[in-house]
Motif scaffolding. Structure first.
Motif, short mmCIF file in Angstrom:
data_model
loop_
_atom_site.label_atom_id
_atom_site.label_comp_id
_atom_site.label_asym_id
_atom_site.label_seq_id
_atom_site.Cartn_x
_atom_site.Cartn_y
_atom_site.Cartn_z
N GLY A 230 -1.73 -18.48 -4.60
CA GLY A 230 -1.86 -19.94 -4.67
C GLY A 230 -2.50 -20.52 -3.43
N LYS A 231 -1.96 -21.65 -2.99
CA LYS A 231 -2.53 -22.39 -1.86
C LYS A 231 -2.60 -21.54 -0.60
CE LYS A 231 -1.59 -26.42 1.06
NZ LYS A 231 -0.66 -27.57 1.30
N GLU A 232 -1.50 -20.82 -0.30
CA GLU A 232 -1.47 -20.03 0.92
C GLU A 232 -2.53 -18.93 0.91
OE1 GLU A 232 1.33 -20.67 -0.86
OE2 GLU A 232 2.95 -21.32 0.48
N ALA A 233 -2.73 -18.32 -0.26
CA ALA A 233 -3.75 -17.28 -0.38
C ALA A 233 -5.14 -17.85 -0.10
CB ALA A 233 -3.70 -16.65 -1.77
N ARG A 234 -5.40 -19.04 -0.57
CA ARG A 234 -6.71 -19.67 -0.35
C ARG A 234 -6.90 -19.99 1.13
NH1 ARG A 234 -5.16 -22.13 -5.17
NH2 ARG A 234 -4.49 -24.04 -4.10
#
Length: 330
Positions: A230-234
């Motif tokens: 999700g956001k953290e991966a991006r």
């Protein structure tokens, strides 16, 4: 009042972790936002009869960027150097050269006032040390390391010929250690790591901290080839891409957290020390025994791990199995 309460943690760092002795020269490297930490540490150094020198540097643009040459020289000539900065200088040539010259170092990256009052700093470091040495001994020169979790991590690597690091938070000449992250680690041979990393606990860098959604990284021949989630991966993927350095994808380290007082709070040196957790370091490996210099060094932390080293189960479902007898007899 906070300054008074911070004094106990500062004394632990100076007297127990760094083992500062009367008459020693202690260089405290800091940056403006960390000055309160540096000043309290400096007071503790003065209290034992040593001489503190506080070097205030311009905050580095990114983790692992070298400090100024004059500060690096002071670190090299010191008896002890203590890094109280927010942007890490741990994985730098300055640190490597300082310890090679016989200095001993303590890294307090991203410390805040509360971490000197209530954190892993309050653990009994001498009591925990035996298990740290036991895990480090298992990792050293390991032909096959297998790391799995129920969250999806399934990673293999080799550390044949590599020395491990027992970071007990108590340093001797020629050593450095992050505090309070009691950990045992090894830098795997370049190109040997393969499989999947799922960071379900924390990535305590670049504003991520404790993750809301697991971050998955695919590894082939020692390098991360994709990052999803999700956001953290991006955030992680975009940050690594912005470095324009292929070495940031290098699998640099496998580390085992061994501080029973550490909790996941989103701070690097606290999160990495959580007992029974494992982190996979990516990017620079130079100060850990590897050969890679990269634009950064980040750690992907996971829990509920099972770690098997050359057929011996070191951790089973988050429970550390080695070194327990040594602790009981301390």
């Amino acid at each position: 009042m906070n300054r008074i309460l911070m004094g106990k943690g500062a004394r632990t760092i100076v007297e127990i972790c760094a083992g500062v002795k009367p008459g020693e020269q202690v260089v405290i490297v800091t940056e403006p936002r960390q000055m309160k930490i540096a000043e309290v540490i400096g007071s503790a150094v003065d209290a034992v009869g040593a001489e503190p020198t506080i070097a205030v540097i311009t905050p580095r643009e990114s983790d692992s960027q070298e400090p100024p040459a004059t500060v690096a020289a002071a670190m090299k000539e010191s008896d002890v150097f203590i890094s109280a900065v927010y942007t890490s200088i741990t994985h730098t040539k300055a640190v490597k050269n300082a310890v090679a010259n016989g200095s001993r170092g303590v890294m307090l990256t991203q410390f805040d006032e509360q971490m000197l009052i209530k954190s892993g700093v309050n653990t009994d470091f001498p009591k925990v040390a035996p298990i740290c040495y036991a895990v480090a001994e298992a990792l050293e020169n390991a032909n096959e390391i297998i790391l799995t979790t129920p969250h999806g991590t399934n990673l293999t690597m080799s550390a044949t010929g590599r020395k491990s690091n027992a970071m007990t938070c108590m340093v001797k000449p020629g050593q450095f250690a992050p505090v309070p992250t009691v950990e045992a680690n090894v830098s795997p041979l370049e190109g040997t790591a393969n499989g999947t990393i799922v960071a379900n606990a924390s990535i305590p860098y670049i504003g991520i901290g404790v993750v809301d959604e697991p971050v998955t990284a695919i590894v082939k021949d020692g390098m991360i080839t994709s990052i999803t989630g999700g956001k953290e991966a991006r955030i992680l993927s975009d940050n690594l891409a912005s470095k324009n350095d292929p070495n940031v994808y290098n699998i640099a380290e496998i580390g085992v957290g061994l501080n029973p007082e550490c909790k996941f709070i989103g701070s690097m040196l606290e999160d990495e020390g959580v007992y029974g957790s494992v982190h996979i370091g990516i990017g620079s490996s130079l100060t850990l025994g590897g050969n890679v210099v990269a634009a950064c060094h980040y750690d992907l932390i996971m829990t509920d791990v099972t770690l098997v080293v050359d057929g011996q189960t070191i951790i089973k479902d988050g429970e550390v199995l080695v070194g327990q007898t040594a602790i009981e007899t301390v």
